[in-house]
Design a protein around this motif. Structure first.
Motif, PDB file in Angstrom:
ATOM      1  N   LYS A  83       0.834  -1.202   0.000  1.00 21.12           N
ATOM      2  CA  LYS A  83       0.000   0.000   0.000  1.00 21.12           C
ATOM      3  C   LYS A  83       0.870   1.253   0.000  1.00 21.12           C
ATOM      4  O   LYS A  83       0.562   2.242  -0.680  1.00 21.12           O
ATOM      5  N   ARG A  84       1.940   1.219   0.765  1.00 20.03           N
ATOM      6  CA  ARG A  84       2.837   2.377   0.813  1.00 20.03           C
ATOM      7  C   ARG A  84       3.423   2.657  -0.569  1.00 20.03           C
ATOM      8  O   ARG A  84       3.572   3.805  -0.977  1.00 20.03           O
ATOM      9  N   ALA A  85       3.751   1.617  -1.303  1.00 19.54           N
ATOM     10  CA  ALA A  85       4.358   1.774  -2.625  1.00 19.54           C
ATOM     11  C   ALA A  85       3.393   2.355  -3.647  1.00 19.54           C
ATOM     12  O   ALA A  85       3.825   2.826  -4.711  1.00 19.54           O
ATOM     13  N   MET A  86       2.085   2.355  -3.340  1.00 23.22           N
ATOM     14  CA  MET A  86       1.104   2.933  -4.264  1.00 23.22           C
ATOM     15  C   MET A  86       1.326   4.430  -4.447  1.00 23.22           C
ATOM     16  O   MET A  86       0.805   5.025  -5.384  1.00 23.22           O
ATOM     17  N   LEU A  87       2.108   5.023  -3.553  1.00 22.08           N
ATOM     18  CA  LEU A  87       2.473   6.433  -3.681  1.00 22.08           C
ATOM     19  C   LEU A  87       3.055   6.731  -5.057  1.00 22.08           C
ATOM     20  O   LEU A  87       2.812   7.796  -5.637  1.00 22.08           O
ATOM     21  N   LEU A  88       3.819   5.780  -5.600  1.00 18.79           N
ATOM     22  CA  LEU A  88       4.480   5.994  -6.884  1.00 18.79           C
ATOM     23  C   LEU A  88       3.542   5.807  -8.068  1.00 18.79           C
ATOM     24  O   LEU A  88       3.913   6.128  -9.210  1.00 18.79           O
ATOM     25  N   GLU A  89       2.338   5.296  -7.822  1.00 20.01           N
ATOM     26  CA  GLU A  89       1.381   5.050  -8.902  1.00 20.01           C
ATOM     27  C   GLU A  89       0.420   6.217  -9.107  1.00 20.01           C
ATOM     28  O   GLU A  89      -0.299   6.260 -10.097  1.00 20.01           O
ATOM     29  N   GLU A  90       0.389   7.150  -8.165  1.00 22.93           N
ATOM     30  CA  GLU A  90      -0.581   8.232  -8.223  1.00 22.93           C
ATOM     31  C   GLU A  90      -0.193   9.268  -9.279  1.00 22.93           C
ATOM     32  O   GLU A  90       0.992   9.463  -9.552  1.00 22.93           O
ATOM     33  N   PRO A  91      -1.187   9.934  -9.881  1.00 24.38           N
ATOM     34  CA  PRO A  91      -0.890  10.969 -10.883  1.00 24.38           C
ATOM     35  C   PRO A  91      -0.013  12.087 -10.327  1.00 24.38           C
ATOM     36  O   PRO A  91       0.796  12.673 -11.057  1.00 24.38           O
ATOM     37  N   ALA A 135       2.340  11.736  -8.132  1.00 15.09           N
ATOM     38  CA  ALA A 135       3.472  11.095  -7.474  1.00 15.09           C
ATOM     39  C   ALA A 135       4.673  12.045  -7.409  1.00 15.09           C
ATOM     40  O   ALA A 135       4.908  12.827  -8.336  1.00 15.09           O
ATOM     41  N   PRO A 136       5.426  12.010  -6.333  1.00  8.35           N
ATOM     42  CA  PRO A 136       6.591  12.891  -6.211  1.00  8.35           C
ATOM     43  C   PRO A 136       7.693  12.495  -7.185  1.00  8.35           C
ATOM     44  O   PRO A 136       7.743  11.359  -7.665  1.00  8.35           O
ATOM     45  N   VAL A 137       8.563  13.443  -7.490  1.00 11.27           N
ATOM     46  CA  VAL A 137       9.778  13.126  -8.231  1.00 11.27           C
ATOM     47  C   VAL A 137      10.615  12.217  -7.336  1.00 11.27           C
ATOM     48  O   VAL A 137      10.869  12.542  -6.172  1.00 11.27           O
ATOM     49  N   THR A 138      10.997  11.059  -7.844  1.00  4.39           N
ATOM     50  CA  THR A 138      11.617  10.048  -6.993  1.00  4.39           C
ATOM     51  C   THR A 138      12.932   9.560  -7.587  1.00  4.39           C
ATOM     52  O   THR A 138      12.984   9.120  -8.729  1.00  4.39           O
ATOM     53  N   TRP A 139      13.996   9.651  -6.770  1.00  5.16           N
ATOM     54  CA  TRP A 139      15.326   9.187  -7.145  1.00  5.16           C
ATOM     55  C   TRP A 139      15.700   8.004  -6.251  1.00  5.16           C
ATOM     56  O   TRP A 139      15.520   8.058  -5.043  1.00  5.16           O
ATOM     57  N   PHE A 140      16.237   6.966  -6.858  1.00  3.67           N
ATOM     58  CA  PHE A 140      16.765   5.845  -6.089  1.00  3.67           C
ATOM     59  C   PHE A 140      18.225   5.621  -6.477  1.00  3.67           C
ATOM     60  O   PHE A 140      18.547   5.486  -7.659  1.00  3.67           O
ATOM     61  N   LEU A 141      19.064   5.623  -5.482  1.00  3.74           N
ATOM     62  CA  LEU A 141      20.483   5.343  -5.654  1.00  3.74           C
ATOM     63  C   LEU A 141      20.737   3.989  -5.011  1.00  3.74           C
ATOM     64  O   LEU A 141      20.617   3.848  -3.783  1.00  3.74           O
ATOM     65  N   SER A 177      10.211   3.364 -17.699  1.00  2.00           N
ATOM     66  CA  SER A 177       8.923   4.019 -17.928  1.00  2.00           C
ATOM     67  C   SER A 177       8.940   5.478 -17.493  1.00  2.00           C
ATOM     68  O   SER A 177       7.990   6.212 -17.766  1.00  2.00           O
ATOM     69  N   GLY A 178       9.987   5.893 -16.809  1.00  2.00           N
ATOM     70  CA  GLY A 178      10.078   7.263 -16.348  1.00  2.00           C
ATOM     71  C   GLY A 178       9.421   7.517 -15.003  1.00  2.00           C
ATOM     72  O   GLY A 178       9.380   8.653 -14.525  1.00  2.00           O
ATOM     73  N   ARG A 179       8.906   6.464 -14.368  1.00  2.00           N
ATOM     74  CA  ARG A 179       8.236   6.646 -13.071  1.00  2.00           C
ATOM     75  C   ARG A 179       9.227   6.982 -11.966  1.00  2.00           C
ATOM     76  O   ARG A 179       8.866   7.657 -11.000  1.00  2.00           O
ATOM     77  N   VAL A 180      10.446   6.482 -12.084  1.00  2.00           N
ATOM     78  CA  VAL A 180      11.476   6.794 -11.092  1.00  2.00           C
ATOM     79  C   VAL A 180      12.790   7.069 -11.822  1.00  2.00           C
ATOM     80  O   VAL A 180      12.988   6.654 -12.973  1.00  2.00           O
ATOM     81  N   ARG A 181      13.674   7.775 -11.145  1.00  2.00           N
ATOM     82  CA  ARG A 181      15.028   7.992 -11.638  1.00  2.00           C
ATOM     83  C   ARG A 181      15.937   7.079 -10.826  1.00  2.00           C
ATOM     84  O   ARG A 181      15.944   7.131  -9.595  1.00  2.00           O
ATOM     85  N   MET A 182      16.672   6.203 -11.488  1.00  2.00           N
ATOM     86  CA  MET A 182      17.448   5.200 -10.776  1.00  2.00           C
ATOM     87  C   MET A 182      18.899   5.196 -11.251  1.00  2.00           C
ATOM     88  O   MET A 182      19.174   5.233 -12.449  1.00  2.00           O
ATOM     89  N   HIS A 183      19.812   5.189 -10.287  1.00  2.00           N
ATOM     90  CA  HIS A 183      21.237   5.072 -10.571  1.00  2.00           C
ATOM     91  C   HIS A 183      21.836   3.998  -9.682  1.00  2.00           C
ATOM     92  O   HIS A 183      21.384   3.787  -8.551  1.00  2.00           O
TER      93      HIS A 183
END
Length: 279
Positions: free
Chosen positions: A142-150, A152-158, A187-193
């Motif tokens: 449920k917490r991860a649904m945050l990334l599915e919302e229209p 959704a915050p700009v999200t970076w994962f390192l 898909s552009g939903r997150v920025r990942m490095h």
């Protein structure tokens, strides 16, 4: 909104309402504590939003204030589904405009598949029941649904390469987990490095950090260790965490190379799974 510009959490709103109702009833914290059969310090924690009362305490609060079950009913919507040190962070996630997360030892919770999350919870628990694990996995999902919302915050994962190679749940679980991450990045939903193992020492090597940015409040940082976590609001500490994140990001692979590396390691896990199935 709090005086320091930080959004109020649900438990802080609960505490503020408790304080208002107590004062309206003409009771001091000491007087209410006698009625609830607890310490005045605990009432202070409730009103500051640092702790939530037990159902029995909430029931006695309602009796003392004549609030007809108001605080007991509201408590049901606030019962913690996360570790006590993370609950406030989970609430604040709903207000953020940008997230930056470093995952050194584990894939961050917002990215985890159900199978990966279950394997993590099993490893954390010396004993467990299936239904308890089910509830924990559902809460994380449920917490991860945050990334599915229209919105959704700009999200970076390192991500550290070590977290990608550790076989949490086995090679098949890891293959599915890493493909999910790569697909989200593509898909552009997150920025990942990815921080490759070959990059050696980096600025975040000693710990996990989670940076939260808000539209109309000061940024926060969250750090976590074994069975504990700490939300940082001191501007100097938050700035230091952000600097460390930036330094580590400068040592990471590019977005394209990172996605390619994640897919390559996913294939390695898949091959390991096939070898185990057909030795």
């Amino acid at each position: 909104m709090k005086a320091d510009g930080r959004p109020r959490t649900a438990r802080e709103k609960y505490g503020e309402e408790l304080k208002l109702r107590r004062m309206a009833a003409g009771l001091t914290q000491e007087a209410l504590a006698r009625e609830v059969v607890c310490s005045p310090t605990l009432i202070s924690h409730y009103e500051a939003g640092r702790r939530l009362p037990s159902p029995d305490d909430a029931r006695r609060i309602d009796q003392a204030l004549g609030t007809d079950g108001f605080f007991e009913r509201w408590l049901q919507d606030l019962e913690p589904v996360f570790a006590h040190y993370f609950g406030l962070v989970a609430e604040l996630e709903q207000e953020v405009t940008e997230i930056r997360h470093y995952g050194g030892l584990l894939i961050p919770g917002l990215l985890q598949t159900k199978a990966y999350a279950r394997a993590v919870f099993e490893a954390y628990s010396p004993t467990y029941r299936t239904e308890e694990l089910d509830e924990l996995v559902v809460s994380r999902t449920k917490r991860a649904m945050l990334l599915e919302e229209p919105s959704a915050p700009v999200t970076w994962f390192l991500l550290d390469e070590a977290a990608l190679r550790r076989q949490v749940g086995g090679p098949q679980v890891m293959a599915e987990q890493l493909r999910k991450i790569a697909d989200m990045a593509d898909s552009g939903r997150v920025r990942m490095h990815v921080l490759p193992l070959a990059s050696g020492a980096h600025a975040l090597l000693e710990g996990m950090v989670y940076l939260l940015t808000f539209a109309d409040a000061a940024p926060l940082a969250y750090i976590e260790g074994l069975h504990n976590g700490r939300l940082l609001d001191d501007p100097a500490l938050v700035a230091a965490c952000r600097t460390s994140y930036t330094l580590a990001l400068s040592d990471a692979a590019s977005r394209q190379k990172s996605v390619a590396l994640v897919r390559s390691i996913a294939e390695e896990h898949e091959h390991a799974h096939r070898r185990a199935q057909h030795p």
